[in-house]
Enzyme design. Structure first.
Site, short mmCIF file in Angstrom:
data_model
loop_
_atom_site.label_atom_id
_atom_site.label_comp_id
_atom_site.label_asym_id
_atom_site.label_seq_id
_atom_site.Cartn_x
_atom_site.Cartn_y
_atom_site.Cartn_z
N ARG A 191 40.13 72.33 -7.42
CA ARG A 191 40.81 71.22 -6.74
C ARG A 191 39.71 70.20 -6.56
NH1 ARG A 191 39.73 68.60 -1.54
NH2 ARG A 191 41.66 67.63 -0.87
N ASP A 193 38.14 67.24 -5.02
CA ASP A 193 38.23 66.44 -3.81
C ASP A 193 37.94 64.97 -4.11
OD1 ASP A 193 38.11 66.52 -0.70
OD2 ASP A 193 36.29 65.45 -1.25
N HIS A 197 38.21 58.45 -5.57
CA HIS A 197 36.97 57.74 -5.27
C HIS A 197 35.94 57.86 -6.38
CE1 HIS A 197 38.48 56.85 -1.26
NE2 HIS A 197 39.01 58.06 -1.32
N GLU A 230 42.63 65.38 -6.50
CA GLU A 230 43.18 64.84 -5.25
C GLU A 230 43.18 63.32 -5.32
OE1 GLU A 230 44.12 66.91 -2.92
OE2 GLU A 230 44.07 65.88 -0.99
N ASN A 293 49.47 69.84 3.15
CA ASN A 293 48.12 70.31 2.86
C ASN A 293 47.25 70.27 4.12
OD1 ASN A 293 47.30 67.66 3.17
ND2 ASN A 293 46.26 67.52 1.21
N ARG A 332 51.30 74.76 -4.73
CA ARG A 332 50.34 75.27 -3.75
C ARG A 332 51.04 75.49 -2.41
NH1 ARG A 332 45.33 71.46 -2.59
NH2 ARG A 332 47.03 70.15 -1.87
C1 LAG Z 1 39.41 64.65 0.89
N1 LAG Z 1 40.19 64.49 -0.15
O1 LAG Z 1 40.08 63.58 -1.05
C2 LAG Z 1 39.64 65.78 1.80
O2 LAG Z 1 40.93 66.34 1.57
C3 LAG Z 1 39.44 65.36 3.23
O3 LAG Z 1 39.72 66.44 4.08
C4 LAG Z 1 38.01 64.85 3.40
O4 LAG Z 1 37.81 64.29 4.70
C5 LAG Z 1 37.70 63.74 2.40
N2 LAG Z 1 38.38 63.82 1.15
C6 LAG Z 1 36.20 63.73 2.11
O5 LAG Z 1 35.83 64.90 1.41
C7 LAG Z 1 37.42 65.19 5.73
C8 LAG Z 1 37.95 64.72 7.07
C9 LAG Z 1 37.16 63.51 7.56
C10 LAG Z 1 35.67 63.83 7.58
C11 LAG Z 1 35.26 64.20 6.15
C12 LAG Z 1 33.79 64.56 6.04
O6 LAG Z 1 39.33 64.38 6.95
O7 LAG Z 1 37.58 63.21 8.92
O8 LAG Z 1 34.92 62.73 8.06
O9 LAG Z 1 36.02 65.35 5.72
O10 LAG Z 1 33.49 65.68 6.81
C13 LAG Z 1 34.01 63.02 9.14
C14 LAG Z 1 34.33 62.20 10.37
C15 LAG Z 1 34.03 60.72 10.10
C16 LAG Z 1 32.57 60.55 9.64
C17 LAG Z 1 32.35 61.42 8.39
C18 LAG Z 1 30.92 61.36 7.89
O11 LAG Z 1 35.70 62.38 10.73
O12 LAG Z 1 34.24 59.98 11.29
O13 LAG Z 1 32.32 59.19 9.29
O14 LAG Z 1 32.65 62.80 8.73
O15 LAG Z 1 30.04 62.04 8.77
CA CA Z 2 32.62 57.49 -5.26
#
Ligand code: LAG
Ligand code: CA
Length: 480
Positions: A191, A193, A197, A230, A293, A332
């Site tokens: 999968r 991620d 992007h 994704e 998901n 899934r």
């Molecule tokens: C995805 N798919 O394309 C994932 O399904 C998703 O769960 C991921 O975000 C994202 N891409 C990046 O891999 C998750 C959380 C975010 C989190 C991120 C990194 O949904 O909330 O961001 O993983 O851990 C977090 C904080 C942010 C901060 C960032 C960097 O929430 O506020 O800026 O970390 O430290």
């Molecule tokens: Ca990129």
């Protein structure tokens, strides 16, 4: 790269979100293999940044060493071998768009590797500033601010996550080496991620570097790894899911909403199988589908109303059944843990896996894949998979009572407020079959009798616990 190398008679990917490798190995042997689920999507296995109390630390890579709270390299290899041995493939959540967030500054990851986000040093890979995209990102703060600008979405930092440069072959080679390590261990696919992007033409070159699945691990020669990208495309942005279908399957997020919104008019879903393009969906072969998901069940990643999750315990089984029975997409199933807020990490104690008859896993693990109605859905999908693109004997009442057969399986559902009773064509040979929506095969107490013309009497009452009936040729337990 579009259809996973599943064992015959198995179907359905179960996302065992945040499970340990040891627990997954046990679940493969005790439950998933015998119930003919086809694969497990595992949480990212590579070393990540530590962020106390959160689940999303797993989405912030520090190195490609297999060392996380789910377990180490030896446990991972053991899991892959044990799951493959019972016909269950492992699909890895591959975090390859970025490393950790810029706010991490410097520290040590889950496996003991150092990092520094100011100098962009990740010495255990190793990556350094030349492996990152900042030089291509035009935004003032280095972040993605404008989803209307594909350049920014692909070259800038997603929520501050340090963005890798796939245009550079030495960088792409290191990512491919990580994925090839997993393939050589016996992983059957990825999968991917945050695929949205990354530039489609750059990831296509990257996937081209991947090995075939190893024949030494029982895969047929020349089998490509499955790629499930994704790409959150709910319309309204310039980046389109169609840009990615040339190199693998792509998530079909809008199907989550259709499944949710049509809970009371399931007959309409017939045309998803007939002509997905009428719905604006990807093709059967290209679509990667799910009812919910790990992001949208907790309001991350562009969540939205109408999604069916474990929080709708009456609806989830029959909606999952409809998804599995229809010839549309690689499917899934989300397997969750209980949470109060959307950031909360997994329970401290691992799920109980030992008792295969249990319909939950205790310790706050929801274990949707073990629920009545869902627990045998891999068997149904596996039987139906022999007829991947069509169905037979479709019947509906114009509302929300539907019955059809596909391959060697038959499925019926009733989410109307009135009973579904009467004779229906199952396409099956005469006999007495176990109703797998209601009962397990080895302890069956609910049966479907099919006469010499393939007709069965269905009886699905309005609002009954699991308003669904299904069976397969292999669940024939006796004569009519
Ligand atoms: C995805 N798919 O394309 C994932 O399904 C998703 O769960 C991921 O975000 C994202 N891409 C990046 O891999 C998750 C959380 C975010 C989190 C991120 C990194 O949904 O909330 O961001 O993983 O851990 C977090 C904080 C942010 C901060 C960032 C960097 O929430 O506020 O800026 O970390 O430290
Ligand atoms: Ca990129």
């Amino acid at each position: 790269q579009w259809r996973p190398a599943y064992a015959e008679g198995h179907d359905g990917m179960v996302h065992l979100f945040e499970w340990s490798w040891k627990s997954i190995a046990e679940e493969c042997e005790n439950f998933l293999g015998p119930h003919k689920f086809a694969s497990v999507q595992v949480s990212p296995p590579n070393e990540n940044r530590r962020v106390a109390g959160q689940w999303w630390e797993r989405y912030q890579p520090i190195s490609y060493n297999l060392d996380t709270r789910s377990g180490g390299r030896a446990d991972f290899i053991d899991m892959v071998d044990r799951c493959n041995a019972v016909g269950v493939r492992i699909i890895v959540d591959a975090i390859i768009n970025h490393m950790c967030g810029e706010d991490a500054l410097s520290g040590t990851g889950t496996g003991g590797c150092q990092y520094n986000t100011d100098t962009l040093e990740f010495p255990c890979v190793p990556f350094s500033s030349g492996d990152f995209n900042d030089y291509r990102c035009g935004s003032q703060n280095g972040l993605i601010n404008n989803y209307g600008d594909p350049n920014e979405v692909r070259n800038c930092r997603l929520v501050g996550l340090t963005d890798l440069d796939h245009s550079k072959s030495s960088t792409a080679d290191k990512i491919a080496a990580y994925m090839n390590d997993l393939i050589d261990i016996g992983v059957a696919g990825f999968r991917v991620d945050a695929a949205k992007h990354m530039w489609p033409e750059e990831t296509e070159i990257l996937y081209g570097k991947l090995h075939d699945l190893p024949t030494g691990k029982g895969f047929p020669a020349n089998t490509r790894p499955w790629i499930g990208q994704e790409v959150i495309d709910q319309g309204g942005e310039p980046i389109k899911k169609e840009e990615y279908v040339g190199m693998g399957a792509v998530t079909e997020f809008n199907y989550c909403f259709s499944l949710g919104n049509l809970r009371g008019s399931l007959a309409q879903l017939k045309t998803v199988a007939d002509k997905p393009s009428n719905w604006g969906f990807l093709s059967n072969k290209d679509a990667f589908v799910f009812t919910n998901n790990h992001d949208n069940q907790r309001g991350h990643g562009g969540g939205g109303g109408g999604i069916v999750t474990f929080k709708s315990p009456h609806d989830l089984p029959y909606v999952t059944g409809m998804m599995m029975a229809l010839p549309f997409g690689t499917k899934r199933i989300m397997s969750s843990y209980l949470f109060e807020d959307g950031d909360q990490g997994p329970p401290a104690a691992q799920p109980s896996t030992a008792d295969p008859t249990a319909e939950s896993c205790n310790n706050d693990w929801v274990c949707e894949h073990r629920w009545a109605g869902i627990r045998n859905i891999g068997m149904l999908g596996g039987a139906m998979r022999s007829e991947p693109d069509s169905y037979s004997n479709w019947w509906d009442n114009g509302s929300s009572q539907v019955s059809f057969s596909r391959g060697t399986g038959w499925f019926a559902v009733n989410s109307d407020a009135w009973a579904m009773e009467g004779g229906i064509q199952t396409g099956l040979a005469a006999g007495k079959y176990c109703d797998l929506a209601q009962s397990d095969l080895d302890s069956c107490d609910t049966f479907i009798n099919v006469d010499a013309s393939g007709m069965a009497c269905v009886n699905i009452q309005a609002g009954q616990n699991v308003p669904m009936s299904y069976t397969i040729a292999d669940a024939r337990v006796g004569d009519f």
